[in-house]
Design a protein around this motif. Structure first.
Motif, PDB file in Angstrom:
ATOM      1  N   ILE A  11      12.428   2.009   5.311  1.00  0.00           N
ATOM      2  CA  ILE A  11      12.637   1.432   3.980  1.00  0.00           C
ATOM      3  C   ILE A  11      12.979  -0.045   4.139  1.00  0.00           C
ATOM      4  N   CYS A  48      18.203   7.707   0.797  1.00  0.00           N
ATOM      5  CA  CYS A  48      16.794   8.120   0.804  1.00  0.00           C
ATOM      6  C   CYS A  48      16.679   9.637   0.694  1.00  0.00           C
ATOM      7  N   TYR A  53      17.302   6.106  -3.216  1.00  0.00           N
ATOM      8  CA  TYR A  53      16.305   5.131  -2.767  1.00  0.00           C
ATOM      9  C   TYR A  53      14.977   5.838  -2.509  1.00  0.00           C
ATOM     10  N   LYS A  54      13.884   5.079  -2.675  1.00  0.00           N
ATOM     11  CA  LYS A  54      12.549   5.598  -2.379  1.00  0.00           C
ATOM     12  C   LYS A  54      12.068   4.980  -1.073  1.00  0.00           C
ATOM     13  N   PRO A  55      11.863   5.784  -0.013  1.00  0.00           N
ATOM     14  CA  PRO A  55      11.432   5.224   1.271  1.00  0.00           C
ATOM     15  C   PRO A  55      10.099   4.497   1.170  1.00  0.00           C
ATOM     16  N   GLN A  68      11.040  13.482  -0.522  1.00  0.00           N
ATOM     17  CA  GLN A  68      10.953  12.118  -1.040  1.00  0.00           C
ATOM     18  C   GLN A  68      10.044  12.063  -2.266  1.00  0.00           C
TER      19      GLN A  68
END
Length: 256
Positions: A11, A48, A53-55, A68
């Protein structure tokens, strides 16, 4: 059996790589710890995993299913719960109610509406009674009976950390992410927490993914450890293997 898998996870934030090609497997009923100095990317990794959070790249799988791209509540429904480094409790309500909030994914009638609006014999009332029974089990398990009806804001820090642990357990997770559970605790509280984490593993059959700065606790409690630095993997292995790795000695234990 592998329960949880991270593969080539990366990320970036504005061109800065916070994590780069992180890979590991966690077996069912294992305590797997992630160590590293401040800024190594440990909490970013947790963010993540639970959808904050979005990887940029890589894959996260739980029981073979892709994690994810899902929202935090969907990931919680899969059976992944988390505690936070900074306590995220509601100070103005009591211990029972804070832990009951962890049951929200299972509630069809909404929080607290069941018992108060339609009576004990309605579907909603029966539902809340069942949820409260589950919370009572957690209160007993974590030895919180003395504070069950007390407002959380006035309780000692170590007790609050235990209540947050209880709220995560209220989700009935198969995988529990513990983010710095010992932070701010004294030696006695830390030792108590070690016992509870082991009980969660042994008695509740919960798999644990742990981030912790207290190296003695990590070495004492972990089945396997992944060391990372600057967002990259350094080494992975048993506590003895990781503890004696030259890069770990240099970066984490302060030895030349």
């Amino acid at each position: 059996m592998t329960l949880f898998n991270v593969q080539n996870l990366s990320i970036s934030f504005g061109g800065l790589k916070a994590l780069s090609n992180i890979s590991f497997d966690v077996k069912a009923r294992e305590i797997f710890s992630i160590i590293g100095p401040n800024g190594a990317g440990k909490t970013t990794l947790f963010n993540c995993i639970n959808g904050i959070y979005k990887p940029t790249n890589g894959q996260i799988r739980f029981k073979g299913k892709r994690v994810q791209g899902k929202k935090p509540d969907a990931i919680a429904r899969m059976g992944i719960a988390r505690t936070f480094q900074n306590i995220e409790l509601f100070a103005h309500i009591n211990t029972m109610e804070n832990i009951l909030l962890g049951r929200h994914l299972y509630m069809k009638t909404g929080l607290f509406r069941g018992g108060f609006m339609w009576g004990r014999h309605s579907f909603a009332g029966k539902e809340e009674i069942a949820h409260r029974k589950k919370v009572e089990e957690i209160i007993d398990f974590l030895d919180l009976q003395a504070v069950r009806d007390k407002l959380v804001g006035g309780l000692p820090y170590g007790t609050q950390k235990r209540i947050e642990l209880g709220r995560a357990l209220a989700l009935e997770p198969e995988l529990l992410l513990l983010d710095e559970p010992c932070a701010g605790m004294n030696a006695e509280e830390k030792q108590d927490l070690v016992f509870w984490v082991k009980d969660i593993q042994d008695e509740l059959d919960v798999t644990i993914l742990l981030i912790e700065h207290d190296m003695s606790m990590v070495m004492d409690i972990s089945d396997r450890i992944l060391a990372i630095n600057f967002g990259q993997p350094v080494t992975e292995g048993t506590p003895a293997e990781v503890q004696n790795h030259p890069e770990v000695l240099k970066a984490y234990l302060g030895e030349e």
